[in-house]
Design an enzyme around this catalytic site. Structure first.
Site, mmCIF file in Angstrom:
data_model
loop_
_atom_site.group_PDB
_atom_site.id
_atom_site.type_symbol
_atom_site.label_atom_id
_atom_site.label_comp_id
_atom_site.label_asym_id
_atom_site.label_seq_id
_atom_site.Cartn_x
_atom_site.Cartn_y
_atom_site.Cartn_z
ATOM 1 N N SER A 64 0.843 -1.194 0.000
ATOM 2 C CA SER A 64 0.000 0.000 0.000
ATOM 3 C C SER A 64 0.875 1.240 0.000
ATOM 4 O O SER A 64 2.010 1.220 0.483
ATOM 5 C CB SER A 64 -0.895 0.016 1.247
ATOM 6 O OG SER A 64 -1.522 1.265 1.407
ATOM 7 N N TYR A 123 -1.577 -0.481 10.497
ATOM 8 C CA TYR A 123 -1.646 -0.826 9.074
ATOM 9 C C TYR A 123 -0.401 -0.355 8.333
ATOM 10 O O TYR A 123 0.220 -1.114 7.579
ATOM 11 C CB TYR A 123 -2.901 -0.192 8.474
ATOM 12 C CG TYR A 123 -3.141 -0.524 7.026
ATOM 13 C CD1 TYR A 123 -3.608 -1.769 6.641
ATOM 14 C CD2 TYR A 123 -2.946 0.442 6.031
ATOM 15 C CE1 TYR A 123 -3.858 -2.058 5.303
ATOM 16 C CE2 TYR A 123 -3.182 0.155 4.690
ATOM 17 C CZ TYR A 123 -3.643 -1.095 4.344
ATOM 18 O OH TYR A 123 -3.877 -1.389 3.020
#
Length: 698
Positions: A576, A589
């Protein structure tokens, strides 16, 4: 009262047939499809069917007879109007006036085009004159196991007479072509009133005035032969000389096959990468565990359709079922000489039989590989071809079983077999086949593939030719995803990427389904958007387990298989933008994504020597179609940016340089670039985010 059949499936549905009315072509196609649905009658691509109708000649407006016949390369089980050829019957028969004999066969095929009635015709096959020179309205040319057993028996002509008396003709082996059509015509002239013809070492011709009569005639002839063979088998008391070795238990066979498949795949891919198939059906085990295996297997198959797909003979592995096949180095020492010897014997076969104009020698590796006590492997350019090769060899086993029960099995002489395998017309057919797709011959395992980004990646890989194993957490989701693919494209496996045994089981299924793995895409993921204070230890561990530990174990177990194959490979990790860019409410995350990215670089550095490339694809803002944007994550990101959840797609689109909404399909294209285009790139990061300047890696 309709006749019942024990050895073939009666599939004629009167309602379906009546709905077709008097459309004889539609009825011929219907008959073809239901015949092709029973593998005991004919296998994929095997045999051909036809019908003759009266049509208006578009130039003279006179009534003419037209023959409709399966075209070259088709399959009767799936045949439709696009796969048939329509020819003027009279013109086809007039080719007898210009036929110059056996040496003229190839030229005759070109002349079939001068007989075309329907300009939308598929290319006529070599068997076209076999149908055209016979007078019947509906004709079936099939390769039933029972009939080929009769045809391949040492005393085939006598056996044909014993079974059917004067009601069936018999023609000795001859390569398909115009002259064989003449031989069928001659057989009928000499034996008026017969219901069919047995072709020595080849197959069966049957006919009827209507599609239904033809169908029933075919089934009845096959049933009669099957009953005769069943009686002979019972009288003999054993098949294939009785059992020599005992099979492993079913689960042990599967485990042994899964462990061995990558090694066999690597060895069978010395010239061209192959996809595998495994079967351990009862008939296969009966044959491969028998006393007669060593005698029968080297003889090769009898029917041309069989050995064109299975090669002239199989390779029998010199491995005991008690041997530990997990020791790659030791097993390779035992297997390598067998493969070397097989290739050398194939080269000798080619050199001894070739003609001045023969095509170049093809891949000398085995297609069928037999492991007594375990099962049978097949390897080919794609899953369908590998599976069909296996099915054809099962047909060949049934033929050997029947012929041995009748009297003694005979195979084609090597020269005859070569002349079929390297026939210039067969070579021309191979050259006409469409080019393979970029990922043809590749096997991919994709985590989180039941939906969202993972499903889009799987779709793209399949579209580019790969076989894909879809993995996810639930069977229900996987089965739903499976419905969107065609047969032989994908397999599914439940896989919890946080559990080592679950990952091992998924790879085992990949090996059994396709032979190994070439591409690993770790797409499984979740997202938790919380501040430092709100992030719990459970949140942290879940993110680390799924994203980081899962990626590590997928790579570790997958690379072990890749090294067994010695074919290189690709690992693509879906990370990501958040692994590169600092932002609020993202400590768990973002940290996990950064770990994924650096693990990619570490593995790229470690695995380059094995030609295993490891790359990262970084999505950002994939809201539409992405599961992680459901629920709390979307709410958390909306809160972080002080906007409403429904405004997230516009927000993310506006903030990238291209001002584009990023879709799962865009991430899939990034993965394809890594595995299908950038063949000399490893350790790289591809951002698929519409352009985020703060996420530029350089």
């Amino acid at each position: 009262m309709e006749k019942t059949f024990q050895y073939v499936d009666y599939l004629w549905d009167n309602e379906k047939a009546q709905a077709l009315g008097d459309d004889q072509v539609a009825l011929f196609l219907y008959r073809s499809n239901i015949l092709g649905a029973d593998l005991r009658i004919t296998n994929y691509g095997g045999g051909n069917t036809s019908c003759k109708t009266i049509e208006k000649d578009p130039l003279t407006e006179e009534d003419v007879e037209v023959m409709w016949v399966k075209g070259s390369g088709g399959d009767i089980g799936t045949l439709d109007r696009s796969g048939i050829a329509g020819l003027y019957t009279e013109r086809l028969r007039n080719l007898k006036n210009v036929y110059r004999g056996i040496e003229d066969e190839d030229r005759m095929v070109g002349l079939f085009n001068h007989c075309i009635y329907d300009l939308n015709s598929k290319a006529p096959s070599i068997d076209t004159p076999l149908h055209g020179l016979l007078p019947f309205k509906h004709i079936d040319h099939l390769h039933p196991d029972a009939l080929i057993a009769v045809a391949a028996a040492k005393d085939s002509e006598q056996v044909t007479k014993e079974i059917w008396g004067d009601t069936m003709g018999w023609v000795p082996w001859q390569r398909p072509g115009f002259d064989l059509g003449l031989q069928l015509e001659k057989c009928l002239e000499e034996n008026p009133g017969i219901r069919g013809i047995v072709l020595g070492s080849h197959g069966l011709f049957t006919w009827g005035d209507t599609s239904y009569e033809c169908y029933m005639n075919s089934l009845d002839v096959i049933e009669t032969a099957s009953e005769y063979i069943a009686k002979k088998v019972k009288e003999k008391g054993s098949t294939f000389g009785g059992q020599k070795i005992k099979s492993l238990a079913a689960e042990e066979r599967k485990q042994k096959a899964a462990e061995l498949m990558p090694l066999l795949r690597g060895l069978a891919s010395s010239e061209n990468q192959m996809i595998g198939h495994f079967t351990d059906s009862d008939i296969v085990l009966e044959y491969i565990n028998s006393n007669d295996l060593e005698r029968l297997a080297p003889m090769g198959t009898s029917c041309p359709d069989h050995f064109l797909r299975t090669k002239i003979q199989p390779l029998i592995l010199n491995l005991d079922t008690s041997e530990n096949v997990t020791n790659t180095e030791e097993v390779l020492k035992k297997l390598q000489p067998s493969f070397d010897r097989y290739r050398e014997e194939y080269r000798e076969y080619y050199e001894n039989c070739k003609h001045d104009n023969s095509p170049a020698m093809r891949d000398p590796n085995p297609v069928i590989i037999i492991y007594p006590g375990v099962g049978m492997f097949s390897f080919a350019k794609n899953k369908q071809t590998a599976r069909v090769a296996s099915e054809f060899y099962v047909n060949a086993i049934n033929v050997m079983r029947g012929a041995e029960a009748i009297s003694q099995y005979t195979s084609l002489p090597r020269q005859e077999a070569f002349d079929i395998e390297y026939w210039l017309l067969e070579e021309a057919k191979l050259q006409r086949m469409p080019a393979e797709k970029p990922l043809s011959r590749k096997i991919a395992v994709v985590t989180g593939a039941a939906g969202g980004i993972g499903k889009a990646i799987a779709d793209k890989l399949v579209a580019e030719g790969a076989n894909v194993v879809l993995t996810d957490l639930t069977e229900e989701a996987l089965q739903q995803a499976l419905k969107t693919y065609k047969k032989d494209q994908v397999s599914v496996a439940i896989c919890d990427v946080t559990k080592e045994d679950s990952i091992e089981e998924a790879y085992k299924k990949a090996c059994l389904a396709f032979g190994g793995v070439d591409i690993i895409v770790h797409s499984a993921g979740l997202a938790i958007s919380k501040s430092l204070e709100d992030t719990t230890l459970k949140d942290w561990e879940l993110l680390q387990d799924v994203l980081v530990k899962g990626q590590f174990m997928m790579a570790q177990k997958g690379v072990a298989i890749m090294k067994k194959q010695n074919l290189g490979g690709d690992i693509v990790n879906i990370a990501s933008k958040n692994g590169l860019v600092s932002g609020p409410n993202n400590v768990g995350y973002g940290t996990a994504k950064a770990a994924q990215q650096h693990m990619t670089r570490l593995l790229a550095a470690e695995l380059g020597g094995d030609h295993i490339r490891v790359n990262t694809v970084n999505p950002d803002g994939v809201i539409v179609g992405s599961k992680i944007w459901e629920g709390e994550w979307a709410e958390g990101r909306a809160k972080a940016y002080n906007i409403e959840v429904e405004d997230l797609p516009k927000h993310y689109a506006k903030r990238n340089l291209l001002q584009e909404i990023i879709l799962p399909e865009d991430i899939a294209k990034g993965v394809f670039a890594c595995v299908g285009i950038l063949e000399k790139s490893t350790g790289n990061t591809i951002n698929v985010d519409g352009g985020m300047a703060n996420a530029f890696v350089r």
